[in-house]
Write a protein that holds these residues in place. Structure first.
Motif, PDB file in Angstrom:
ATOM      1  N   ALA A 594       0.833  -1.207   0.000  1.00 22.64           N
ATOM      2  CA  ALA A 594       0.000   0.000   0.000  1.00 22.64           C
ATOM      3  C   ALA A 594       0.866   1.256   0.000  1.00 22.64           C
ATOM      4  N   GLN A 595       1.928   1.255   0.804  1.00 18.77           N
ATOM      5  CA  GLN A 595       2.828   2.410   0.834  1.00 18.77           C
ATOM      6  C   GLN A 595       3.498   2.617  -0.524  1.00 18.77           C
ATOM      7  N   PHE A 596       3.910   1.526  -1.128  1.00 14.86           N
ATOM      8  CA  PHE A 596       4.586   1.579  -2.424  1.00 14.86           C
ATOM      9  C   PHE A 596       3.668   2.189  -3.484  1.00 14.86           C
ATOM     10  N   VAL A 597       2.463   1.663  -3.597  1.00 14.82           N
ATOM     11  CA  VAL A 597       1.521   2.136  -4.614  1.00 14.82           C
ATOM     12  C   VAL A 597       1.090   3.573  -4.329  1.00 14.82           C
ATOM     13  N   ALA A 615      -6.088  -2.747  -7.415  1.00 19.22           N
ATOM     14  CA  ALA A 615      -5.521  -3.688  -8.387  1.00 19.22           C
ATOM     15  C   ALA A 615      -3.994  -3.650  -8.362  1.00 19.22           C
ATOM     16  N   ALA A 616      -3.429  -2.453  -8.199  1.00 19.85           N
ATOM     17  CA  ALA A 616      -1.968  -2.331  -8.148  1.00 19.85           C
ATOM     18  C   ALA A 616      -1.414  -2.966  -6.879  1.00 19.85           C
ATOM     19  N   ILE A 617      -2.089  -2.767  -5.760  1.00 20.34           N
ATOM     20  CA  ILE A 617      -1.648  -3.374  -4.498  1.00 20.34           C
ATOM     21  C   ILE A 617      -1.743  -4.895  -4.582  1.00 20.34           C
ATOM     22  N   THR A 624       3.812  -8.772   2.677  1.00 21.69           N
ATOM     23  CA  THR A 624       3.752  -7.579   3.528  1.00 21.69           C
ATOM     24  C   THR A 624       4.854  -6.586   3.176  1.00 21.69           C
ATOM     25  N   ASP A 625       5.768  -6.988   2.283  1.00 20.63           N
ATOM     26  CA  ASP A 625       6.791  -6.058   1.809  1.00 20.63           C
ATOM     27  C   ASP A 625       6.699  -5.974   0.286  1.00 20.63           C
ATOM     28  N   THR A 626       7.628  -5.257  -0.321  1.00 19.82           N
ATOM     29  CA  THR A 626       7.586  -5.084  -1.783  1.00 19.82           C
ATOM     30  C   THR A 626       8.895  -5.545  -2.414  1.00 19.82           C
ATOM     31  N   SER A 627       9.365  -6.708  -1.993  1.00 16.77           N
ATOM     32  CA  SER A 627      10.614  -7.251  -2.526  1.00 16.77           C
ATOM     33  C   SER A 627      10.425  -7.951  -3.870  1.00 16.77           C
TER      34      SER A 627
END
Length: 714
Positions: A594-597, A615-617, A624-627
């Motif tokens: 969510a933070q990333f998007v 949709a992006a999330i 829980t991360d964006t690795s």
């Protein structure tokens, strides 16, 4: 009555492939015959070793015919000169595989399983020996000669037949031992069809012994099992015929197996898979390894079998069969220290080569930079990545040449290779491109319709014009005849058409939006309407140019398959983009999806609907991360290609491209010390609701002194 006995070799200290060639077969004694001979090829390797032995074994093909002496030992005595030590395993000075007669002889051993005559070696070696000391020619001809043996029916035809038997009846590929044993029954056969029939019968018997349930299948079940194993290539008509033949008792399990194994669709479908497997069997003498899948993918994607033969013949593993001298480590370099192109050539091709080991993929970046030639005036900058697949030894890239109106003599462009993967750079990682003069009088070619159009391909699409497009847009202007007001308007519309084209919108304009989505806005100073700071596009010209070329590489809208090329380029670029240090610093992988998007969305101007945000999330699944690199790239792309962002950013990008495309610089460089000019034109374009004709923006840039002086003094 005739008597039959099988024979086969087996390792002891000596190893098949390195010291001798594995030999299998069957001896048939006619009535009255008391002896037969077996020939076993010996490999004259380059290792200094003690004497080594292997075994030759007899196995009864007829019940009760073997005597007690059914195995024998063959001892190979060494003939290599000692090195600095006289111990087993000391390397000889050279690897004999580099000697042409040895190399050719080994092809006979590996693929035809026989010792050649002197005349055969001489004839096969001729294309190589004719190269003299030209190492490039020698390498090419060695590959061609070896490929001839690989494709010989005694190996390729018979070997592929064995491959298809395993695929059809057992649903798998043969392993190396199975392949060698079953193929040996076909080698040198005077009646190949009878030998194939005998092999199929024996193969059926072996399969039933391993899986007795095969004998209990109905005709329908047996045919369907074979068809499933080969991917459903048997048509309904063919299936009916095979089933009826079995029911009618004039068909047998063996004849059914043979019919399916020889199905022409199967022959075509399995060709690449069989070829790659048999490269392992022929050159490396063992089962396929972890590189099999990537090598098969290369063939399936249009790579050549010859390139794979090159990779195997020049691999360290192949060379190690005969001597300890490994293949040279892979290096990448220009094939020349200098290149030359006439100013009027339009473009020139630069070749980059890879030498040494080629058994895996490699990449290298290339770039041009100013020498005495100037980007935008004498040539168009070229940036990119060359990818060499397994076995590939060269790639090319194109540098676009501008036929300007200056009389300036020969000018040079610097060529540089960098960031190799899978190889190292040789000393020749830089080169010079010399552009030779063709002008005697100073004129400005930009007034000519054909040059004007050509330059727009260079400046906005980064490629040489396709003939149809070049002719069409040139005629748009030329159709005005001598009507100057018509010419002026057509030049404006033609020029703007390149920015508005699908090709530029999906490449250059996408790059601008990706930078905005990733990094937000920049800040620029302006004195237009009073001194102030305002938001400006963050992408810079030296970033925009290579990234646009990366996305646009090979894309010609309207050409066959252009959509696939573009899609692949977009995926590759966004995957590369999210792994750059600038991006990973701005978006650490510890951020939640969510933070990333949300940060991407904020940078883009909060353009996402709630459903688009969700949709992006969701691309990150339950993480829980964006690795997840792929998810990061897809999210970046989804926001960057958002329709609202596309609309909101359009005018800013259009003004920015006046500077990037026409002037080949940033809005606050060159004669502009800040963003006042950019601010002026953006304000005016907005006042005219994006109508670039009424705003007279395109007209101002293409008639500006700065633009015209790129090509001539007036």
């Amino acid at each position: 009555m005739p008597l039959h006995v099988k024979y086969f070799t087996s390792d002891s200290v000596a190893q098949q492939a390195s010291d001798y060639t594995a030999t299998y077969g069957k001896l048939s004694f006619a009535a009255g015959e008391t002896s037969k001979t077996i020939t076993i090829p010996i490999v004259d390797d380059g290792y200094q070793e003690s004497s080594e032995a292997f075994k030759i074994n007899l196995k009864s093909a007829d019940v009760g015919v073997l005597g007690a002496q059914n195995t024998a030992t063959v001892t190979i005595t060494d003939n290599d000169a000692a090195g600095s030590k006289a111990n087993e395993g000391v390397q000889a000075a050279t690897n004999p595989i580099d000697a042409t007669p040895f190399f050719v002889g080994q092809q006979f051993y590996d693929f035809l399983n026989r010792v050649p005559t002197l005349a055969e070696v001489t004839n096969s070696a001729t294309p190589i020996t004719q190269c003299g000391s030209d190492q490039t020619c020698i390498r090419t001809q060695r590959i061609n000669v070896s490929n001839t043996f690989f494709n010989d029916p005694a190996f390729q035809g018979n070997g592929y037949f064995v491959y298809r038997l395993y695929k059809t009846l057992l649903g798998r590929q043969p392993n190396y031992a199975e392949f060698v044993l079953d193929r040996s029954t076909l080698i040198g056969s005077a009646d190949l069809e009878t030998s194939k029939a005998n092999l199929v019968n024996a193969f059926i018997v072996r399969a039933i012994l391993m899986d007795p349930s095969l004998n209990n299948l109905t005709a329908e079940q047996f045919v369907d099992k074979l068809n499933t194993n080969v991917g459903g290539v048997v048509t309904s008509t063919q299936r009916t015929a095979l089933v009826n033949a079995l029911h009618g008792k004039y068909g047998t399990l063996a004849s059914t197996l043979r019919s399916v194994a020889d199905n022409q669709t199967l022959v075509a479908n399995e060709s690449n898979a069989a070829n790659v497997l048999m490269l392992y069997f022929g050159y490396l003498r063992h089962d396929a390894d972890s590189l099999y899948a990537s090598r098969l993918q290369m063939l399936n994607q249009g790579g050549t079998l010859l390139s794979l033969v090159d990779a195997f013949v020049n691999s360290t593993e192949y060379r190690a069969r005969f001597g300890a001298q490994a293949a040279p480590s892979p290096t990448i370099q220009f094939n020349s220290a200098s290149y030359s192109a006439g100013e009027g050539a339009g473009s020139t091709t630069v070749t980059v080569t890879r030498s040494g080991e080629t058994s895996s993929a490699a990449t290298v970046r290339y770039a041009t930079s100013d020498g005495t030639a100037k980007e935008g005036k004498d040539y168009t900058a070229a940036y990119g990545v060359l990818s060499l697949a397994t076995g590939e030894t060269s790639k090319t890239f194109t540098v676009l040449i501008i036929d300007n109106g200056y009389v300036a003599g020969t000018r040079t462009v610097n060529l540089t290779l960098s960031n190799p993967t899978g190889a190292t750079l040789s000393a020749q990682s830089t080169a010079a491109l010399n552009i030779t003069e063709n002008d005697t009088l100073t004129t400005n070619p930009v007034d000519q319709a054909r040059f004007f159009v050509q330059q727009h391909y260079y400046d906005f699409l980064g490629r040489y014009p396709d003939q149809g497009g070049w002719d069409f847009w040139t005629n748009e202007i030329a159709s005005c005849g001598t009507n100057q007001s018509c010419i002026d308007l057509k030049r404006i519309n033609v020029s703007a058409a390149y920015f508005l084209s699908i090709e530029f919108q999906q490449t250059g304009y996408l790059v601008e939006r990706i930078y905005k989505t990733a990094y937000g806005n920049g800040s620029g100073a302006s004195t237009f309407g009073g001194t102030h700071q305002f938001a400006v596009p963050i992408v810079r010209f030296n970033e925009f140019l290579p990234d646009t070329q990366q996305i646009g590489s090979g894309v010609v809208v309207g050409a066959t398959g252009w959509e696939t090329v573009l899609e692949n380029n977009k995926q590759a670029f966004t995957n590369d983009c999210v792994q750059r240090s600038r991006f990973t610093t701005a978006f650490p992988t510890t951020m939640s999806p969510a933070q990333f998007v949300d940060k991407l969305n904020t940078n883009a101007g909060n353009v996402l609907l709630s459903s688009e945000r969700a949709a992006a999330i969701a691309l990150f699944g339950s993480a829980t991360d964006t690795s997840n690199t792929s998810a990061r790239a897809q999210a970046l792309r989804q926001v960057s290609e958002n329709a609202t962002l596309n609309s909101q950013e359009f005018n800013r990008a259009l003004v920015l491209m006046q500077f990037f495309g026409y002037l080949r610089r940033d809005p606050n460089s060159g004669q502009d010390t800040d963003y006042t000019g950019f601010d002026f034109w953006l304000t005016k374009l907005n006042q005219f609701n994006g109508n670039f004709v009424n705003a007279e923006m395109v007209k101002a840039f293409i008639t500006s002194t700065e633009y015209r002086q790129r090509f001539g003094a007036n």
